[in-house]
Enzyme design. Structure first.
Site, PDB file in Angstrom:
ATOM      1  N   GLU A 149      52.753 -13.683 101.328  1.00  0.00           N
ATOM      2  CA  GLU A 149      52.374 -13.989  99.956  1.00  0.00           C
ATOM      3  C   GLU A 149      51.396 -12.949  99.436  1.00  0.00           C
ATOM      4  O   GLU A 149      50.631 -12.351 100.194  1.00  0.00           O
ATOM      5  CB  GLU A 149      51.758 -15.391  99.897  1.00  0.00           C
ATOM      6  N   CYS A 168      45.579  -9.427  95.563  1.00  0.00           N
ATOM      7  CA  CYS A 168      45.188  -9.851  96.908  1.00  0.00           C
ATOM      8  C   CYS A 168      46.388  -9.642  97.829  1.00  0.00           C
ATOM      9  O   CYS A 168      47.447 -10.243  97.633  1.00  0.00           O
ATOM     10  CB  CYS A 168      44.779 -11.323  96.828  1.00  0.00           C
ATOM     11  N   CYS A 192      48.337 -15.469 110.830  1.00  0.00           N
ATOM     12  CA  CYS A 192      47.107 -14.915 111.398  1.00  0.00           C
ATOM     13  C   CYS A 192      46.893 -15.569 112.757  1.00  0.00           C
ATOM     14  O   CYS A 192      47.138 -16.761 112.919  1.00  0.00           O
ATOM     15  CB  CYS A 192      45.915 -15.194 110.482  1.00  0.00           C
ATOM     16  N   CYS A 203      40.719 -19.716 112.104  1.00  0.00           N
ATOM     17  CA  CYS A 203      39.445 -20.195 111.545  1.00  0.00           C
ATOM     18  C   CYS A 203      39.697 -21.628 111.082  1.00  0.00           C
ATOM     19  O   CYS A 203      40.740 -21.915 110.482  1.00  0.00           O
ATOM     20  CB  CYS A 203      38.988 -19.315 110.387  1.00  0.00           C
ATOM     21  N   CYS A 239      40.725 -22.486 107.367  1.00  0.00           N
ATOM     22  CA  CYS A 239      41.690 -21.611 106.695  1.00  0.00           C
ATOM     23  C   CYS A 239      43.122 -22.072 106.939  1.00  0.00           C
ATOM     24  O   CYS A 239      43.522 -22.306 108.078  1.00  0.00           O
ATOM     25  CB  CYS A 239      41.508 -20.173 107.176  1.00  0.00           C
ATOM     26  N   CYS A 288      41.805 -18.369  97.861  1.00  0.00           N
ATOM     27  CA  CYS A 288      41.406 -17.906  99.193  1.00  0.00           C
ATOM     28  C   CYS A 288      41.714 -18.947 100.251  1.00  0.00           C
ATOM     29  O   CYS A 288      41.328 -20.104 100.106  1.00  0.00           O
ATOM     30  CB  CYS A 288      39.896 -17.746  99.251  1.00  0.00           C
TER      31      CYS A 288
HETATM   32  N1  SAH Z   1      41.308 -12.444 107.639  1.00  0.00           N
HETATM   33  C1  SAH Z   1      40.401 -11.850 106.735  1.00  0.00           C
HETATM   34  C2  SAH Z   1      40.940 -11.709 105.328  1.00  0.00           C
HETATM   35  C3  SAH Z   1      41.759 -12.833 104.780  1.00  0.00           C
HETATM   36  S1  SAH Z   1      40.919 -14.339 104.459  1.00  0.00           S
HETATM   37  C4  SAH Z   1      39.090 -12.585 106.739  1.00  0.00           C
HETATM   38  O1  SAH Z   1      39.012 -13.665 107.316  1.00  0.00           O
HETATM   39  O2  SAH Z   1      38.124 -12.060 106.188  1.00  0.00           O
HETATM   40  C5  SAH Z   1      40.076 -13.985 102.917  1.00  0.00           C
HETATM   41  C6  SAH Z   1      38.813 -14.813 102.682  1.00  0.00           C
HETATM   42  O3  SAH Z   1      39.137 -16.169 102.376  1.00  0.00           O
HETATM   43  C7  SAH Z   1      37.908 -14.856 103.878  1.00  0.00           C
HETATM   44  O4  SAH Z   1      36.557 -14.695 103.515  1.00  0.00           O
HETATM   45  C8  SAH Z   1      38.127 -16.263 104.380  1.00  0.00           C
HETATM   46  O5  SAH Z   1      37.077 -16.690 105.183  1.00  0.00           O
HETATM   47  C9  SAH Z   1      38.251 -17.013 103.100  1.00  0.00           C
HETATM   48  N2  SAH Z   1      38.868 -18.340 103.249  1.00  0.00           N
HETATM   49  C10 SAH Z   1      39.754 -18.751 104.173  1.00  0.00           C
HETATM   50  N3  SAH Z   1      40.095 -20.045 103.983  1.00  0.00           N
HETATM   51  C11 SAH Z   1      39.406 -20.468 102.903  1.00  0.00           C
HETATM   52  C12 SAH Z   1      39.364 -21.697 102.180  1.00  0.00           C
HETATM   53  N4  SAH Z   1      40.128 -22.736 102.537  1.00  0.00           N
HETATM   54  N5  SAH Z   1      38.552 -21.779 101.112  1.00  0.00           N
HETATM   55  C13 SAH Z   1      37.820 -20.715 100.717  1.00  0.00           C
HETATM   56  N6  SAH Z   1      37.830 -19.523 101.343  1.00  0.00           N
HETATM   57  C14 SAH Z   1      38.604 -19.393 102.425  1.00  0.00           C
HETATM   58 FE1  SF4 Z   2      42.795 -15.378 109.706  1.00  0.00          FE
HETATM   59 FE2  SF4 Z   2      42.200 -17.144 107.825  1.00  0.00          FE
HETATM   60 FE3  SF4 Z   2      40.408 -16.569 109.721  1.00  0.00          FE
HETATM   61 FE4  SF4 Z   2      40.984 -14.726 107.819  1.00  0.00          FE
HETATM   62  S1  SF4 Z   2      40.019 -16.730 107.504  1.00  0.00           S
HETATM   63  S2  SF4 Z   2      40.800 -14.398 110.050  1.00  0.00           S
HETATM   64  S3  SF4 Z   2      43.187 -15.174 107.507  1.00  0.00           S
HETATM   65  S4  SF4 Z   2      42.410 -17.566 110.044  1.00  0.00           S
END
Ligand code: SAH
Ligand code: SF4
Length: 438
Positions: free
Chosen positions: A121, A134, A141, A145, A148, A412
């Protein structure tokens, strides 16, 4: 160990990746284009000029076929057409949010044996003069996290450079964001306008027309027009520093001043903290850096960003202090997702400013974007404001990132390709959550 950080994905899905029979030229560096031309028998003395021409047609004009390249000899056009394409990822769905955010689900060319076509996406967020794209670096991934959505997707592979640049190409196609400049003297007419591809029907986006009235900002260094996509953030699906080489090659193409020409100051790479790769990213790409910090104590960060167990906060911040090119004019962004009752206390805010002392930093507070099945809630708005005040009083600009595109799961951390689709019930639940939240 560096090897461990780049290898696990490459060894599986990418090793089994079979490129399309006729590869696309999109994503090839100038050196790779020179090799391709050499293989077609183009004499060395001509290659530099031919590369300039191709680069211009592909990355300034958005050409989708070799036919339109009127400055390139007919013979070479035919040869190129016999061996290569200018195909982009295919748009299989386009969603437009009530706030103007657009999300595309893209099917990637090529295949991985025994698997369905891979999809990623890509999201465009218009905001006044600025238009941010973006971009994803991986299908899914590996990092899980806990807040996420992307991390819950099982299927993972690294994208190749052409698939990363391809996302920018598709977005420019769909937004009609290519330069429309009069052809240089002696050239034929402008690129022919093919019939627009239908979205949602699986028609290839490579059929969409390049060139159209332009608006937005700022002027393109190369195209003489005004651009809609002004900024790129590597914040889509995936961890870009687990795919450094392809991300680097792609971003260098995106930043190339004779082509797409988005300056490195307008390109931000976000990482969850792959410490051994941070210095290389600075040296080899030189774009802006964002760190997904989200917690000020290792015990909590271990839970939110499990990679922290391998690279704890102190090591991460040390890598930031040494990030090549960081200065007060080029600050590192620290992203901090606001999770109700988890990391949003005033003590956390105070600890955050203490932690970042001495680092040229910006702090970006991100309201948590909910997704079906998550155990977290977004902090209350007045708590986010109180938190932000502490950060602001310590001298940091502390913009709270307004959630965008929540209704289409484009915000995000909400991205998760339809390789594993949400059920209609899940989508409705999410919309209801987004509405009560705003
Ligand atoms: N993997 C990389 C980039 C993609 S995630 C990273 O983790 O930095 C992009 C951003 O979205 C990151 O700061 C991540 O922590 C944030 N993010 C992930 N899930 C989210 C959520 N449910 N609500 C708000 N931000 C989120
Ligand atoms: Fe992967 Fe989501 Fe963690 Fe970014 S925030 S490293 S996309 S699991």
């Amino acid at each position: 160990m560096i090897l461990l950080d780049t290898a696990p994905i490459e060894k599986t899905a990418l090793e089994r990746y079979v490129a399309p029979h006729k590869p696309s030229l999109i994503g090839l560096s100038r050196a790779q284009l020179a090799e391709a031309l050499a293989a077609l028998g183009v004499p060395e003395r001509e290659r530099k000029m031919r590369i300039q021409q191709l680069w211009h047609w592909i990355y300034v004009r958005g050409a989708t076929s070799f036919d339109v390249m009127s400055s390139v000899s007919k013979g070479l056009r035919a040869q190129l057409d016999a061996h290569y394409t200018l195909a982009r990822p295919e748009v299989v769905a386009e969603q437009i949010s009530v706030d103007g955010t657009r999300k595309w689900l893209l099917r990637l060319p090529g295949e991985v044996e025994g698997e369905r076509p891979h999809e990623v996406e890509c999201v465009f967020i218009p905001d006044g003069d600025r238009g941010t794209l973006c971009v994803s670096s991986q299908v899914g991934c590996t990092l899980n996290c806990s807040f996420c959505h992307t991390g819950t997707q099982r299927l993972v592979r690294n994208l190749i450079s052409g698939e990363i640049v391809g996302q920018v190409m598709v977005a420019r196609d769909r937004l009609e964001d290519w330069a429309r400049i009069p052809p240089p003297k002696g050239e034929g007419g402008p690129p022919s306008v093919a019939k627009a591809g239908r979205v949602g029907s699986g028609s290839p986006s490579s059929q969409t027309p390049p060139g159209s009235p332009l608006r937005g900002s700022p002027p393109s260094p190369s195209g003489g027009g005004i651009r809609k996509i002004t900024n790129i953030v590597m914040m889509g699906m995936g961890e870009p520093l687990y795919n450094l080489e392809h991300v680097r090659d792609a971003l260098l193409i995106v930043a190339d001043g004779d082509g797409i020409g988005i300056s490195k100051r307008r390109i931000t790479l976000s990482t969850s903290g792959v410490v051994p790769m941070i210095e290389r990213a600075g040296k080899e790409i030189g774009c802006m850096l964002a760190i997904s910090l989200h917690a000020v104590r290792d015990d909590l960060r271990n839970e939110l960003v499990p990679l922290n167990r391998k690279y704890p906060i102190a090591q991460l911040l040390e890598a930031c202090r040494n990030y090549p090119g960081a200065s007060n004019a080029r600050r590192i962004t620290f992203e901090y997702v606001m999770l109700k009752g988890v990391n949003d206390s005033i003590d956390d805010a105070k600890a955050l400013v203490r932690l970042l002392k001495g680092i040229p930093a910006k702090i970006n507070l991100i309201p948590f974007n909910p997704w079906p099945g998550t155990r977290y809630e977004c902090s209350d708005w007045d708590q986010i404001e109180k938190f932000s005040e502490v950060v602001f009083n310590a001298g940091y600009a502390s913009p709270v990132r307004t959630p965008r595109g929540r209704d289409i799961l484009a915000a995000c951390g909400q991205l998760k390709s339809a390789t594993e689709k949400l059920s209609a019930r899940e989508r409705m639940a999410l919309r209801a959550m987004a509405m009560t939240d705003e």
